[in-house]
Write a protein that holds these residues in place. Structure first.
Motif, PDB file in Angstrom:
ATOM      1  N   LYS A 200       3.133 -51.059   8.444  1.00 12.08           N
ATOM      2  CA  LYS A 200       3.659 -51.068   9.796  1.00 12.08           C
ATOM      3  C   LYS A 200       4.775 -52.105   9.851  1.00 12.08           C
ATOM      4  O   LYS A 200       4.533 -53.276  10.135  1.00 12.08           O
ATOM      5  N   GLY A 201       5.994 -51.666   9.513  1.00 14.70           N
ATOM      6  CA  GLY A 201       7.116 -52.596   9.434  1.00 14.70           C
ATOM      7  C   GLY A 201       6.910 -53.571   8.296  1.00 14.70           C
ATOM      8  O   GLY A 201       6.738 -53.186   7.151  1.00 14.70           O
ATOM      9  N   SER A 202       6.908 -54.868   8.620  1.00 11.38           N
ATOM     10  CA  SER A 202       6.694 -55.890   7.590  1.00 11.38           C
ATOM     11  C   SER A 202       5.229 -56.289   7.477  1.00 11.38           C
ATOM     12  O   SER A 202       4.895 -57.245   6.778  1.00 11.38           O
TER      13      SER A 202
END
Length: 236
Positions: A200-202
């Motif tokens: 989830k993203g970073s």
């Protein structure tokens, strides 16, 4: 003859088992078929079982076995297997006199894998580094020339993915993962756990397959992928 919904459900189960090696949950089936409740899935599963296409395995969470496919799906299955790569298999052992985890499989193409100890399917435990002993698995369970190893599962956080306490999982060593893969994750350099991977993203989410356990969301630098689940060995 199967109804359209029955064929859709059977196709969804077949694809998920080819991709992950375990059947989808009833909630995932409900969402995939856009049904309002799980009662509709129960009816479809019962109908498929009565017609001899699937079998529910007793006393196990989320345990379905595909016995056969209709002609339209059977023709598409080989192509799907090619696209998704190796399909994990479950090997059962019915010899309770053997030590738990010391599973002998009679197979002309067997390969001995190092059993590295235990992996937590629950609260992470200390990282696994030492070989306890070896287990013999069919060579057909392994893919290519990649390195594989085995781990004994401790805990019940992946029970809805068909992974029980005491099962032995076969892991293909790799450092990357796709969303939805069941992986061995090394957390903060010293804790190893078996969970489903989501980016989830970073951030990395390590999801349990048991509602009693919360999803852990960690910075990507805190999570190191050490391998992906490709097979499962169960002793009774």
């Amino acid at each position: 003859m199967l109804t359209k919904k029955q064929i859709q459900l059977l196709e969804f189960i077949q694809k998920r088992m080819a991709q992950d090696g375990v059947p989808p949950s009833f909630d995932e089936m409900k969402d995939a078929l856009d049904l309002r409740s799980k009662s509709g899935i129960h009816r479809l599963v019962t109908a498929l079982e009565e017609r001899g296409f699937i079998r529910r395995l007793p006393h196990r969470a989320r345990a379905l076995e595909i016995l056969r496919l209709p002609e339209s799906l059977a023709q598409a299955a080989p192509a799907a297997a090619t696209r998704t790569g190796f399909a994990p298999k479950v090997i059962s052992n019915d010899r309770p006199t053997r030590p738990r985890g010391a599973i002998g499989i009679v197979d002309s193409g067997a390969t001995d894998l190092p059993l590295m100890g235990r992996i937590a399917a629950g609260v992470p435990i200390e990282a696994i580094s030492e070989v306890a002993h070896h287990v013999s698995v069919p060579s057909s369970m392994l893919s290519g020339r990649e390195h594989h190893y085995a781990l004994e599962v401790k805990g019940d956080s992946m029970i809805e993915a068909g992974i029980n306490d005491g099962d032995v999982v076969v892991i293909r060593e790799q450092s990357n993962a796709d969303n939805g893969d069941i992986i061995v994750a090394l957390v903060e350099g010293h804790e190893a756990t078996l969970k489903r991977y989501r980016r989830k993203g970073s951030m990395i989410a390590l999801e349990a397959a048991n509602p009693a356990y919360e999803t852990r969301i960690l910075p990507e630098e805190s999570v190191k992928v050490q391998g992906r689940l490709v097979g499962l060995i169960r002793s009774y």
